[in-house]
Design a protein around this motif. Structure first.
Motif, PDB file in Angstrom:
ATOM      1  N   TRP A 320       1.044  -1.412   0.083  1.00 46.31           N
ATOM      2  CA  TRP A 320      -0.034  -0.037   0.015  1.00 46.31           C
ATOM      3  C   TRP A 320       0.760   1.259   0.078  1.00 46.31           C
ATOM      4  CZ3 TRP A 320      -4.969   0.450  -0.892  1.00 46.31           C
ATOM      5  CH2 TRP A 320      -5.738   1.537  -0.552  1.00 46.31           C
ATOM      6  N   ASP A 321       0.902   2.188  -0.943  1.00 48.77           N
ATOM      7  CA  ASP A 321       1.441   3.537  -1.208  1.00 48.77           C
ATOM      8  C   ASP A 321       0.736   4.696  -0.931  1.00 48.77           C
ATOM      9  OD1 ASP A 321      -0.130   2.936  -3.298  1.00 48.77           O
ATOM     10  OD2 ASP A 321       1.869   3.274  -4.933  1.00 48.77           O
ATOM     11  N   LYS A 322      -0.295   4.379  -0.226  1.00 41.73           N
ATOM     12  CA  LYS A 322      -1.312   5.772  -0.319  1.00 41.73           C
ATOM     13  C   LYS A 322      -1.511   5.847   1.313  1.00 41.73           C
ATOM     14  CE  LYS A 322      -3.730   4.510  -4.351  1.00 41.73           C
ATOM     15  NZ  LYS A 322      -5.358   4.157  -4.818  1.00 41.73           N
ATOM     16  N   PRO A 323      -2.112   7.165   1.776  1.00 44.09           N
ATOM     17  CA  PRO A 323      -2.289   7.253   3.237  1.00 44.09           C
ATOM     18  C   PRO A 323      -3.100   6.253   3.690  1.00 44.09           C
ATOM     19  CG  PRO A 323      -2.444   9.208   2.227  1.00 44.09           C
ATOM     20  CD  PRO A 323      -2.315   8.128   1.012  1.00 44.09           C
ATOM     21  N   LEU A 324      -2.989   5.625   5.003  1.00 43.59           N
ATOM     22  CA  LEU A 324      -3.991   4.761   5.599  1.00 43.59           C
ATOM     23  C   LEU A 324      -4.860   5.557   6.395  1.00 43.59           C
ATOM     24  CD1 LEU A 324      -1.186   2.128   7.019  1.00 43.59           C
ATOM     25  CD2 LEU A 324      -2.820   1.536   5.248  1.00 43.59           C
ATOM     26  N   LEU A 325      -4.742   6.626   6.654  1.00 41.51           N
ATOM     27  CA  LEU A 325      -5.677   7.324   7.440  1.00 41.51           C
ATOM     28  C   LEU A 325      -5.791   8.907   6.843  1.00 41.51           C
ATOM     29  CD1 LEU A 325      -7.175   7.579  10.244  1.00 41.51           C
ATOM     30  CD2 LEU A 325      -5.177   8.964  11.088  1.00 41.51           C
ATOM     31  N   THR A 326      -6.907   9.185   6.522  1.00 43.57           N
ATOM     32  CA  THR A 326      -7.583  10.211   5.579  1.00 43.57           C
ATOM     33  C   THR A 326      -8.543  11.265   6.746  1.00 43.57           C
ATOM     34  OG1 THR A 326      -9.662   9.000   4.637  1.00 43.57           O
ATOM     35  CG2 THR A 326      -7.347   8.842   3.595  1.00 43.57           C
ATOM     36  N   TRP A 327      -8.504  10.905   7.928  1.00 45.71           N
ATOM     37  CA  TRP A 327      -9.289  11.647   8.953  1.00 45.71           C
ATOM     38  C   TRP A 327      -8.519  12.389   9.779  1.00 45.71           C
ATOM     39  CZ3 TRP A 327     -14.431  11.714   7.763  1.00 45.71           C
ATOM     40  CH2 TRP A 327     -14.986  10.641   7.155  1.00 45.71           C
ATOM     41  N   GLU A 328      -9.100  13.417  10.320  1.00 45.67           N
ATOM     42  CA  GLU A 328      -8.397  14.120  11.366  1.00 45.67           C
ATOM     43  C   GLU A 328      -9.643  14.694  12.424  1.00 45.67           C
ATOM     44  OE1 GLU A 328      -6.272  17.281   9.788  1.00 45.67           O
ATOM     45  OE2 GLU A 328      -7.573  18.353   9.130  1.00 45.67           O
ATOM     46  N   VAL A 329      -9.099  15.135  13.541  1.00 48.34           N
ATOM     47  CA  VAL A 329     -10.021  15.649  14.486  1.00 48.34           C
ATOM     48  C   VAL A 329     -10.071  17.083  14.321  1.00 48.34           C
ATOM     49  CG1 VAL A 329     -10.626  15.919  17.058  1.00 48.34           C
ATOM     50  CG2 VAL A 329     -10.049  13.677  15.905  1.00 48.34           C
ATOM     51  N   TYR A 330     -11.168  17.801  14.343  1.00 49.43           N
ATOM     52  CA  TYR A 330     -11.345  19.207  14.538  1.00 49.43           C
ATOM     53  C   TYR A 330     -11.947  19.530  15.610  1.00 49.43           C
ATOM     54  CZ  TYR A 330     -12.648  23.981  13.039  1.00 49.43           C
ATOM     55  OH  TYR A 330     -12.976  25.358  12.947  1.00 49.43           O
ATOM     56  N   LEU A 331     -11.636  20.579  16.380  1.00 50.07           N
ATOM     57  CA  LEU A 331     -12.077  20.952  17.630  1.00 50.07           C
ATOM     58  C   LEU A 331     -12.624  22.510  17.623  1.00 50.07           C
ATOM     59  CD1 LEU A 331     -12.251  19.530  20.441  1.00 50.07           C
ATOM     60  CD2 LEU A 331     -10.163  20.824  21.130  1.00 50.07           C
ATOM     61  N   PRO A 332     -13.845  22.644  17.634  1.00 52.48           N
ATOM     62  CA  PRO A 332     -14.424  23.924  17.280  1.00 52.48           C
ATOM     63  C   PRO A 332     -14.068  24.690  18.596  1.00 52.48           C
ATOM     64  CG  PRO A 332     -16.165  22.329  16.659  1.00 52.48           C
ATOM     65  CD  PRO A 332     -14.839  21.388  17.428  1.00 52.48           C
ATOM     66  N   LYS A 333     -13.662  26.096  18.159  1.00 52.85           N
ATOM     67  CA  LYS A 333     -13.599  27.024  19.341  1.00 52.85           C
ATOM     68  C   LYS A 333     -14.676  27.664  19.541  1.00 52.85           C
ATOM     69  CE  LYS A 333      -8.519  28.120  18.094  1.00 52.85           C
ATOM     70  NZ  LYS A 333      -7.610  29.167  17.572  1.00 52.85           N
ATOM     71  N   SER A 334     -15.713  27.650  19.019  1.00 47.58           N
ATOM     72  CA  SER A 334     -17.097  28.324  19.156  1.00 47.58           C
ATOM     73  C   SER A 334     -17.965  27.285  18.376  1.00 47.58           C
ATOM     74  CB  SER A 334     -16.977  29.618  18.809  1.00 47.58           C
ATOM     75  OG  SER A 334     -16.719  29.757  17.276  1.00 47.58           O
ATOM     76  N   ASP A 335     -19.351  27.582  18.694  1.00 45.10           N
ATOM     77  CA  ASP A 335     -20.411  26.776  17.932  1.00 45.10           C
ATOM     78  C   ASP A 335     -20.051  27.044  16.304  1.00 45.10           C
ATOM     79  OD1 ASP A 335     -21.168  26.228  20.322  1.00 45.10           O
ATOM     80  OD2 ASP A 335     -23.321  27.260  20.285  1.00 45.10           O
ATOM     81  N   THR A 336     -20.176  25.912  15.633  1.00 51.38           N
ATOM     82  CA  THR A 336     -19.872  25.954  14.318  1.00 51.38           C
ATOM     83  C   THR A 336     -20.838  25.421  13.364  1.00 51.38           C
ATOM     84  OG1 THR A 336     -17.377  25.695  14.766  1.00 51.38           O
ATOM     85  CG2 THR A 336     -18.038  24.933  12.737  1.00 51.38           C
ATOM     86  N   ASN A 337     -21.083  25.831  12.340  1.00 56.89           N
ATOM     87  CA  ASN A 337     -22.129  25.328  11.332  1.00 56.89           C
ATOM     88  C   ASN A 337     -21.738  24.140  10.824  1.00 56.89           C
ATOM     89  OD1 ASN A 337     -23.278  25.149   8.542  1.00 56.89           O
ATOM     90  ND2 ASN A 337     -25.027  25.901   9.590  1.00 56.89           N
ATOM     91  N   ALA A 338     -22.205  22.835  10.789  1.00 56.56           N
ATOM     92  CA  ALA A 338     -21.705  21.679  10.403  1.00 56.56           C
ATOM     93  C   ALA A 338     -21.591  21.604   9.033  1.00 56.56           C
ATOM     94  CB  ALA A 338     -22.694  20.636  10.573  1.00 56.56           C
TER      95      ALA A 338
END
Length: 587
Positions: A320-338
């Motif tokens: 496998w020569d591609k990324p194994l993980l394509t997700w990350e975590v986002y932590l909103p600093k304030s209420d955020t529109n999805a």
């Protein structure tokens, strides 16, 4: 990736124990305590090497271990009729069990428990590993959150150990053995598992106050609990004589459905399934503990794959020569529109909400959310340092870190393997030594700290286990009176001790008495020694109970599991004998 067959693994672990003993004799620094979760898995395979018997049918193994006494015969009959009237449902449930029952049976047999216990998930969850009850119980064994934490099952934003097939099985059997030790009867232990030990203890006390000897049938139980053991007995009776109920059982091959591998990396669930050549649905049936579409790796945690697909997974992962993980975590600093956040990361709002198993158009401040990786991400959208960080109470409490697949790949390790074959029986010492070296590399210790800050989801049990201490010692050292501990509190841990070399003393007679009476032979001793002089050690004597294992005794007395050799008077036996007396020195 090297397959560890049971025999080869037994050889490698035997060498591992032998090398530890030699290190002690030669006054060399001993190895650090090992990761206990993986050590338990390796012990499981050492024990299981002797359990692949009874031809090639698991149903035969199940029948040969039935032990439970009949209770409430009329209720059992009613439950038998109910199952017999729904043969399609009964068969579907048995078909689901085939993914898990070989492993559960090995664990139940290893502990000397009645094999009816292996069928308990049929009553609890119908062998649906993602099952959840209306009161919050989850998994094959239907653990409530607090009981799960008490028995070391992690519950975080990413991962719910109550749904982990192997870990929840270990915890459930530990819990049932504890209940059996408390109530002295398997049917009452099962009642306590369903109703709670406190409730049952009070009901037993009321029965005893009337002058009766408490039994499952005369203790006053709620309707659900009164029917609980009869349901299990009905399943038992149908499996014992299916023809009497107009049913036919298909042959159940006596071999593992799955193997466990350690990948060393986080990866997308869909990528892991693709590498193994299976559907995402099948991957989730074996790895149901992950709440989000990411397999979150950590030391000692393993990925379960069909035994027939492990080699394909290894080969495809290597190419496998591609990324194994394509997700990350986002932590909103304030209420955020999805929808707006999803758009920034090239996703639709429905994709973002589905990936995170949430609803609603607004994300609250400090609520972590999984998003597609974005190289132009904002400062508060970073990869996780630990995929298993407990759900943060505030944004400041969230620990962030470097990209997961930048970590070096660890060698794949099979911790549960298929039946020993002729090649395994001919395993050479050189191969075993290489496997020993690999096992030592994987079994790295996280203990030895002087203090620990309590994180969300921690229990005294889980902290003590990770720190190689007993719960009583941990409470005494920190002046704790109850069983709860506040998040953020700093706890003192026992100072690291030199690794003990534990040897079996000669008991004089190969077969120790099963009772507690006098014997001409001295009891078996667990001798604890090390290369440095030590003050006189405290000791205690313990009589082995039915269902005890090396692992459970070691944990109970705070002895490092990886260094315990056979305690049986017969050094060739893989099991302890009920009534055997052992003395534990050096506590």
């Amino acid at each position: 990736m090297k397959r560890f067959t049971p025999l080869a693994l037994s050889v490698s672990l035997a060498l591992l124990f032998a090398s530890s003993a030699m290190a002690g004799e030669n006054a060399q620094p001993s190895a650090a305590p090992v990761d206990e979760a993986l050590a338990a898995g390796l012990d499981m395979m050492l024990q299981n090497s002797s359990l692949l018997r009874n031809g090639d049918d698991v149903w035969k193994r199940v029948r040969e271990g039935f032990q439970l006494d009949m209770v409430n015969a009329d209720v059992v009959k009613r439950q038998e009729n109910l199952y017999a009237s729904r043969p399609e449902y009964f068969k579907r449930t048995l078909d689901r069990s085939r993914k898990y029952l070989f492993h559960i049976m090995n664990e139940v047999e290893r502990r000397g428990m009645p094999t009816e216990i292996a069928l308990l998930p049929m009553v609890e969850s119908a062998f649906v590993p993602t099952a959840s009850s209306r009161v919050g119980a989850a998994g094959l064994w239907q653990f409530m959150p607090a009981t799960g934490r008490q028995y070391g099952l992690e519950q975080t934003w990413w991962y719910d150990g109550r749904r982990d097939v192997m870990d929840a099985t270990r915890a459930a059997l530990d819990y049932l053995q504890t209940l059996y030790a408390q109530f002295g009867d398997w049917n009452l232990a099962l009642a306590a598992y369903n109703w709670g030990e406190g409730n049952l203890a009070r009901a037993i006390a009321k029965t005893a106050a009337t002058g009766q000897t408490p039994t499952y049938e005369n203790v006053r139980l709620p309707r659900e609990t009164r029917d609980y053991v009869p349901k299990l007995l009905a399943v038992r009776n149908i499996l014992e004589h299916p023809e009497r109920f107009g049913m036919r059982l298909d042959k159940f091959p006596n071999k593992p459905y799955f193997v466990a591998v350690s990948t060393g990396k986080h990866m997308n669930v869909d990528i892991a399934a693709k590498l193994a050549g299976i559907s995402v649905a099948e991957f989730k049936e074996l790895n149901p503990a992950f709440n989000l579409p990411v397999f979150a790796y950590k030391t000692g945690r393993q990925m379960l794959l069909p035994a027939s697909k492990a080699d394909r997974f290894e080969a495809n992962l290597g190419k496998w020569d591609k990324p194994l993980l394509t997700w990350e975590v986002y932590l909103p600093k304030s209420d955020t529109n999805a929808a707006a956040l999803a758009n920034e990361h090239g996703m639709s709002a429905s994709q973002l909400l589905a990936a995170n198993r949430i609803s609603g158009g607004t994300l609250k401040a400090g609520q972590p959310v999984l998003v597609a990786m974005n190289d132009a991400r904002a400062d508060n959208a970073q990869p996780l340092e630990s995929m298993d960080a407990p759900l943060p109470e505030t944004p400041a409490a969230q620990t962030m870190l470097a990209k997961a697949d930048a970590a070096p790949a660890a060698p794949l390790l099979i911790a549960q393997a298929a039946n020993a074959d002729s090649a395994a029986r001919a395993a050479q010492p050189a191969m075993a030594a290489a496997q020993q070296s690999q096992a030592v590399a994987v079994l790295a210790s996280l203990s030895g700290q002087d203090s620990y800050t309590v994180a969300s989801g921690d229990t005294l049990f889980s902290i003590a286990r990770r720190s190689n201490m007993s719960v009583d010692d941990l409470k005494s050292l920190n002046n704790l009176s109850g069983d709860l501990v506040q998040t953020g509190r700093q706890l003192r841990l026992k100072a690291a001790q030199p690794q003990a070399d534990i040897q079996l003393a000669d008991a004089g007679d190969a077969s120790l008495p099963l009772g507690g009476g006098d014997s001409a032979a001295d009891p078996a001793l667990i001798k604890v020694s090390d290369s440095r002089s030590q003050p006189a050690a405290r000791s205690t004597e313990y009589v082995v109970q039915r269902g005890d294992t090396l692992y459970s005794i070691a944990r109970r007395f705070g002895v490092n599991h990886s260094d315990i050799q056979r305690l049986s008077g017969n050094h060739q036996s893989s099991r302890l004998q009920p009534g055997q007396r052992v003395k534990i020195v050096g506590l």
